[in-house]
Design an enzyme around this catalytic site. Structure first.
Site, PDB file in Angstrom:
ATOM      1  NE  ARG A   9      -3.388  -0.017   2.974  1.00 36.44           N
ATOM      2  CZ  ARG A   9      -3.489   0.520   4.131  1.00 36.44           C
ATOM      3  NH1 ARG A   9      -2.807  -0.318   5.334  1.00 36.44           N
ATOM      4  NH2 ARG A   9      -4.021   1.527   4.434  1.00 36.44           N
ATOM      5  CE  LYS A  63      -3.335  -3.251  12.833  1.00 38.27           C
ATOM      6  NZ  LYS A  63      -4.272  -3.070  11.986  1.00 38.27           N
ATOM      7  CG  ASP A  64      -4.536  -4.661   8.080  1.00 38.13           C
ATOM      8  OD1 ASP A  64      -5.236  -4.483   8.957  1.00 38.13           O
ATOM      9  OD2 ASP A  64      -3.621  -3.810   7.884  1.00 38.13           O
ATOM     10  CB  SER A  95     -10.526  -1.361  15.381  1.00 46.71           C
ATOM     11  OG  SER A  95     -10.471  -2.588  16.073  1.00 46.71           O
ATOM     12  CG  LEU A  96     -17.020  -4.502  16.048  1.00 47.94           C
ATOM     13  CD1 LEU A  96     -17.956  -3.256  16.624  1.00 47.94           C
ATOM     14  CD2 LEU A  96     -17.814  -5.308  15.253  1.00 47.94           C
ATOM     15  NE  ARG A  97      -8.462  -5.587  17.929  1.00 48.10           N
ATOM     16  CZ  ARG A  97      -7.353  -4.592  18.535  1.00 48.10           C
ATOM     17  NH1 ARG A  97      -7.430  -4.320  19.784  1.00 48.10           N
ATOM     18  NH2 ARG A  97      -6.936  -3.617  17.826  1.00 48.10           N
ATOM     19  NE  ARG A  98      -6.572  -0.703  17.748  1.00 47.86           N
ATOM     20  CZ  ARG A  98      -6.127  -0.368  16.941  1.00 47.86           C
ATOM     21  NH1 ARG A  98      -6.580   0.175  15.930  1.00 47.86           N
ATOM     22  NH2 ARG A  98      -5.118  -0.986  16.621  1.00 47.86           N
ATOM     23  NE  ARG A 113     -10.866   3.606   7.464  1.00 50.15           N
ATOM     24  CZ  ARG A 113     -11.442   3.160   6.199  1.00 50.15           C
ATOM     25  NH1 ARG A 113     -12.748   3.386   6.040  1.00 50.15           N
ATOM     26  NH2 ARG A 113     -10.488   2.951   5.218  1.00 50.15           N
ATOM     27  N   GLY A 114      -8.059   6.751   8.285  1.00 47.42           N
ATOM     28  CA  GLY A 114      -6.895   7.676   7.864  1.00 47.42           C
ATOM     29  C   GLY A 114      -5.631   6.973   7.968  1.00 47.42           C
ATOM     30  CG  ASN A 115      -1.903   8.271   6.582  1.00 48.70           C
ATOM     31  OD1 ASN A 115      -2.038   9.249   7.619  1.00 48.70           O
ATOM     32  ND2 ASN A 115      -1.640   8.806   5.284  1.00 48.70           N
ATOM     33  CB  VAL A 116      -0.204   6.107  11.604  1.00 50.71           C
ATOM     34  CG1 VAL A 116       0.240   6.441  13.083  1.00 50.71           C
ATOM     35  CG2 VAL A 116      -0.542   4.568  11.633  1.00 50.71           C
ATOM     36  NE  ARG A 147      -5.170   5.555  11.916  1.00 45.92           N
ATOM     37  CZ  ARG A 147      -4.886   4.416  12.027  1.00 45.92           C
ATOM     38  NH1 ARG A 147      -5.795   3.514  12.877  1.00 45.92           N
ATOM     39  NH2 ARG A 147      -4.087   3.766  11.358  1.00 45.92           N
ATOM     40  CB  CYS A 158      -9.277  -8.602   9.556  1.00 46.08           C
ATOM     41  SG  CYS A 158      -8.242  -9.906   8.836  1.00 46.08           S
TER      42      CYS A 158
END
Length: 305
Positions: free
Chosen positions: A10, A80-81, A127-130, A147-150, A153, A241
């Site tokens: 990516r 993780k993805d 993330s739904l987990r978070r 959303r968005g890259n690190v 964020r 995921c």
């Protein structure tokens, strides 16, 4: 060996960092590489949370397609993805040494844990987990889609117009040197990470022995064993995921390692946790055992929702 190994990735800053790291390791071993940047579904659809997107592999499928079509020879993924079931014809060529798998809070104001966030704090994550674990810990938090890259964020937290904090992977912050006094690495038993978080997955065509030989020196057996155990929890529960499934391998007092798995109801109303010791000869067996314990507690009902 092919003259040049084409590596698909990516285009985000973190993805490029990870790919450049892999290229550097290969260059040290005399392997010449070329980068092919591929835009994925997850990169294109940024207007809603990841768990609302249809299908699986939002950040990986486009790269896997290029791998199957022969346009690239190696795909570099955040593990993780990567869905637990790989497409026919593809395989993991290596799992390099793993970064710290913990989650982290990026903060506008100082705090040291989720418990210390101000009442009603606006916390961003996709993330739904978070989301589920945050709701379980603090029902008062105002959880918002982020959303968005690190770097994006982190910037939204620092700006403070939309959110007061964000929950992200510590590994991404560390790799991009974005961790500072307002970033807090969380205890993995407070917010348990995603299966495989902090690890890279180097994917190849199953039949490509040349690529497999080139990547073999990069494989870290301990990291590969840990992520095999963690991903086995997810696979055995039948979750993708973006399911609210967490897993974490921790050292045990005996010198062995223990796998912990967790499922949290999306509304935060209930949480299930189970664990099993990892057998070095079959780490995935621990994942199956943990998944069976979680099923016995009733966790599947909440995954089905």
């Amino acid at each position: 060996m092919t003259a040049v190994l084409k590596i698909g990735t990516r285009g985000s800053a973190l993805a490029r960092w990870q790919t450049d790291w892999v290229r550097a390791q290969l260059a040290r071993r005399g392997v010449e590489t070329e980068v092919v940047v591929i835009k994925t579904q997850g990169d294109a659809e940024v207007d809603r949370p990841l768990y609302e997107l249809p299908g699986k592999g939002f950040f990986t499928k486009g790269i896997e397609d290029a791998l199957l079509e022969g346009r690239i020879d190696v795909a570099v993924h955040s593990l993780k993805d990567l869905p637990t079931a790989l497409p026919e014809g593809l395989a993991l060529g290596a799992v390099p040494e793993r970064a710290d798998p913990a989650d982290a809070l990026v903060l506008r104001d100082q705090a040291h844990s989720v418990a210390e966030l101000p009442p009603g704090a606006r916390v961003g994550t996709s993330s739904l987990r978070r989301v589920a674990q945050l709701r379980y810990l603090r029902a008062d938090l105002d959880i918002r889609s982020l959303r968005g890259n690190v770097p994006t964020r982190v910037g939204k937290v620092r700006d403070g117009a939309e959110i007061d904090a964000a929950l992200v992977a510590w590994a991404g912050l560390a790799r991009l040197e974005l961790a500072d006094s307002r970033t807090v690495k969380l205890d993995p038993f407070e917010v348990m990470p995603a299966p495989g978080q902090g690890a890279l997955g180097l994917e190849i065509r199953s039949s490509d022995l040349q690529a497999r030989r080139a990547l073999a020196p990069l494989d870290d057996p301990e990291a590969a064993s840990a992520v095999a155990a963690e991903r086995s929890v997810l696979a055995s529960l039948g979750g993708g995921c973006q399911a609210p499934v967490a897993a974490y391998v921790a050292p045990a007092a005996s010198g062995s390692r223990r796998l912990f798995g967790r499922v949290t109801a999306p509304d935060g109303s209930v949480q299930f946790t189970a664990s099993a010791e990892i057998a070095p000869e079959d780490p995935a067996a621990a994942g199956r055992a943990v998944a069976a314990l979680l099923r016995g507690q009733g966790a599947l009902e909440f995954l089905a929702r």
